[in-house]
Write an enzyme that holds these catalytic residues in place. Structure first.
Site, PDB file in Angstrom:
ATOM      1  N   GLY A  34      51.229  51.182  54.019  1.00 49.52           N
ATOM      2  CA  GLY A  34      51.987  50.482  52.984  1.00 49.52           C
ATOM      3  C   GLY A  34      53.454  50.394  53.352  1.00 49.52           C
ATOM      4  N   LYS A  37      62.073  49.579  40.615  1.00 46.62           N
ATOM      5  CA  LYS A  37      62.795  50.605  41.385  1.00 46.62           C
ATOM      6  C   LYS A  37      63.887  50.019  42.290  1.00 46.62           C
ATOM      7  CE  LYS A  37      59.090  53.984  41.245  1.00 46.62           C
ATOM      8  NZ  LYS A  37      58.169  54.856  41.968  1.00 46.62           N
ATOM      9  N   ASN A  86      51.229  48.371  57.701  1.00 47.36           N
ATOM     10  CA  ASN A  86      51.178  47.567  56.480  1.00 47.36           C
ATOM     11  C   ASN A  86      50.409  46.280  56.736  1.00 47.36           C
ATOM     12  OD1 ASN A  86      51.987  47.209  53.734  1.00 47.36           O
ATOM     13  ND2 ASN A  86      53.360  45.591  54.417  1.00 47.36           N
TER      14      ASN A  86
HETATM   15  P1  NDP Z   1      54.524  47.772  45.882  1.00 45.38           P
HETATM   16  O1  NDP Z   1      54.009  46.649  45.078  1.00 45.38           O
HETATM   17  O2  NDP Z   1      55.999  47.884  46.141  1.00 45.38           O
HETATM   18  O3  NDP Z   1      53.811  47.728  47.338  1.00 45.38           O
HETATM   19  C1  NDP Z   1      52.446  47.545  47.450  1.00 45.38           C
HETATM   20  C2  NDP Z   1      51.973  47.852  48.867  1.00 45.38           C
HETATM   21  O4  NDP Z   1      50.544  47.773  48.872  1.00 45.38           O
HETATM   22  C3  NDP Z   1      52.473  46.886  49.922  1.00 45.38           C
HETATM   23  O5  NDP Z   1      52.642  47.578  51.140  1.00 45.38           O
HETATM   24  C4  NDP Z   1      51.306  45.892  50.012  1.00 45.38           C
HETATM   25  O6  NDP Z   1      51.206  45.236  51.259  1.00 45.38           O
HETATM   26  C5  NDP Z   1      50.137  46.823  49.858  1.00 45.38           C
HETATM   27  N1  NDP Z   1      48.922  46.157  49.366  1.00 45.38           N
HETATM   28  C6  NDP Z   1      48.706  45.614  48.139  1.00 45.38           C
HETATM   29  N2  NDP Z   1      47.437  45.123  48.052  1.00 45.38           N
HETATM   30  C7  NDP Z   1      46.853  45.380  49.246  1.00 45.38           C
HETATM   31  C8  NDP Z   1      45.553  45.118  49.773  1.00 45.38           C
HETATM   32  N3  NDP Z   1      44.595  44.503  49.047  1.00 45.38           N
HETATM   33  N4  NDP Z   1      45.280  45.535  51.025  1.00 45.38           N
HETATM   34  C9  NDP Z   1      46.236  46.160  51.765  1.00 45.38           C
HETATM   35  N5  NDP Z   1      47.482  46.428  51.344  1.00 45.38           N
HETATM   36  C10 NDP Z   1      47.793  46.037  50.091  1.00 45.38           C
HETATM   37  O7  NDP Z   1      53.956  49.089  45.207  1.00 45.38           O
HETATM   38  P2  NDP Z   1      54.572  50.568  45.328  1.00 45.38           P
HETATM   39  O8  NDP Z   1      54.916  50.794  46.758  1.00 45.38           O
HETATM   40  O9  NDP Z   1      55.636  50.778  44.308  1.00 45.38           O
HETATM   41  O10 NDP Z   1      53.327  51.491  44.888  1.00 45.38           O
HETATM   42  C11 NDP Z   1      52.197  51.672  45.730  1.00 45.38           C
HETATM   43  C12 NDP Z   1      51.234  52.661  45.077  1.00 45.38           C
HETATM   44  O11 NDP Z   1      51.784  53.966  45.050  1.00 45.38           O
HETATM   45  C13 NDP Z   1      50.950  52.273  43.629  1.00 45.38           C
HETATM   46  O12 NDP Z   1      49.569  52.333  43.473  1.00 45.38           O
HETATM   47  C14 NDP Z   1      51.627  53.339  42.802  1.00 45.38           C
HETATM   48  O13 NDP Z   1      50.895  53.632  41.631  1.00 45.38           O
HETATM   49  C15 NDP Z   1      51.613  54.536  43.755  1.00 45.38           C
HETATM   50  N6  NDP Z   1      52.730  55.461  43.471  1.00 45.38           N
HETATM   51  C16 NDP Z   1      52.438  56.749  43.090  1.00 45.38           C
HETATM   52  C17 NDP Z   1      53.452  57.654  42.827  1.00 45.38           C
HETATM   53  C18 NDP Z   1      53.101  59.048  42.421  1.00 45.38           C
HETATM   54  O14 NDP Z   1      54.003  59.794  41.993  1.00 45.38           O
HETATM   55  N7  NDP Z   1      51.868  59.484  42.560  1.00 45.38           N
HETATM   56  C19 NDP Z   1      54.881  57.279  42.921  1.00 45.38           C
HETATM   57  C20 NDP Z   1      55.084  55.913  43.361  1.00 45.38           C
HETATM   58  C21 NDP Z   1      54.037  55.045  43.598  1.00 45.38           C
HETATM   59  P3  NDP Z   1      52.011  43.860  51.563  1.00 45.38           P
HETATM   60  O15 NDP Z   1      53.401  44.280  51.942  1.00 45.38           O
HETATM   61  O16 NDP Z   1      51.251  43.255  52.674  1.00 45.38           O
HETATM   62  O17 NDP Z   1      51.972  43.050  50.301  1.00 45.38           O
END
Ligand code: NDP
Length: 280
Positions: free
Chosen positions: A126, A65, A150
């Site tokens: 997040g 994205k 976050n």
């Molecule tokens: P990104 O990879 O860009 O971001 C991931 C986020 O999750 C970061 O803030 C990261 O924190 C955090 N994170 C990952 N693992 C952990 C953990 N174990 N504990 C705490 N925080 C964690 O992903 P996206 O933002 O693109 O997507 C996030 C979710 O949203 C996905 O599951 C996706 O499927 C869902 N989504 C759903 C949509 C819908 O239409 N329903 C549309 C878009 C997304 P850090 O910065 O610290 O790494």
């Protein structure tokens, strides 16, 4: 017949072809919509190829994205705020990118779940692409407070800082703050808590301290189906109403359909169909 694609890696799980197929059936629009697996370094080439071959548009999913946003010279204001996009329209030699995720989220909460966001305290968990897409649309809903927490502090601080000017302009009364997950027990209670992390993909459902939940709070997970269950069941056990991200997925797709075709499909029957089709 106009051709559309969803580009991602992985992409085999994507429900977008089914959703847009149902929209096309409902509106009588003639189009084809397919999944396209893109190599991690292959987005640029694939987009050019689709444009040359006369594709009408595409959706962009994980992990492209932000990259797609960089590759498109024309950007809608909401894509600019998010610095990321999920919907591209090919127009001659131009690529116009939009971000419909945030609007999809807000429509699902306000219209489908019937939960108001105006004057409410919202916690967004997040700071990745999904949170970036949501922040502007949540501010548009004029909450009393919006806290973005976050795991990694710098990302939360950066994302909030990039939306300060927008918040001031659109909803000057809203308190917009960045926090970390370690701060959660000290943040007070929220009316709406939105999980925009991918933590459950790591098998680690986020833990919400009970002090975070205002009476009859809504706890929302952008994930849907089984992936969202652990987080949402824990919230239900604390008395929250809960909702997964399937409605958001349908609503963001409807907004993409509108961006491409100028027609807004009805989302409720499509959500019902998907709920009946998905494994419980
Ligand atoms: P990104 O990879 O860009 O971001 C991931 C986020 O999750 C970061 O803030 C990261 O924190 C955090 N994170 C990952 N693992 C952990 C953990 N174990 N504990 C705490 N925080 C964690 O992903 P996206 O933002 O693109 O997507 C996030 C979710 O949203 C996905 O599951 C996706 O499927 C869902 N989504 C759903 C949509 C819908 O239409 N329903 C549309 C878009 C997304 P850090 O910065 O610290 O790494």
């Amino acid at each position: 017949m106009d051709k559309y694609f969803v580009l991602g890696n992985p992409v085999s799980h994507s429900l977008s072809p089914r959703i847009h197929g149902l929209f096309a059936e409902q509106t009588g629009e003639l189009l084809r919509y397919e999944r396209l697996l893109v190599r991690p370094d292959g987005l640029d080439v694939v987009l050019r190829d689709l444009q040359v071959k006369g594709a009408a548009g595409c959706n962009i999913t994980v992990p492209f994205k932000e990259q797609a946003y960089q590759l498109c010279a024309q950007r809608t204001p909401r894509a600019k705020w998010a610095q990321a996009g999920n919907t591209i329209q090919f127009a001659g030699d131009q690529m116009i990118i939009d971000n419909t995720d945030g609007l999809g989220l807000v429509r699902d909460i306000v219209q489908n779940a019937g939960v108001a966001l105006a004057d409410k305290r919202i916690l967004l968990l997040g700071a990745g692409g999904a949170a970036a897409g949501a922040l502007g649309a949540l501010l548009d809903a004029k909450p009393a407070a919006l806290v973005l927490a976050n795991r990694t502090s710098e990302r939360a601080v950066r994302l909030v800082a990039s939306h300060r000017a927008y918040a001031k302009q659109i909803t000057p009364g809203c308190r917009l703050e960045a926090a970390t997950l370690l701060d959660l027990p000290q943040l007070g209670a929220f009316d709406v808590i939105i999980n925009a992390t991918s933590s459950s993909l790591d098998g680690e459902a986020l833990h919400l301290p009970p002090t975070l939940l205002a009476p009859s709070a809504l706890v929302y997970d952008m994930m849907y189906g089984k992936a969202a269950q652990g987080f949402l069941q824990a919230a239900q056990a604390m008395g929250a109403q809960t909702r997964d991200g399937l409605g958001m997925l349908v609503e963001q797709a409807a907004e993409a359909f509108f961006f491409w075709r100028g027609l807004r499909p009805k989302t409720a029957p499509v959500l019902q169909t998907l709920l009946a089709e998905l494994p419980q």
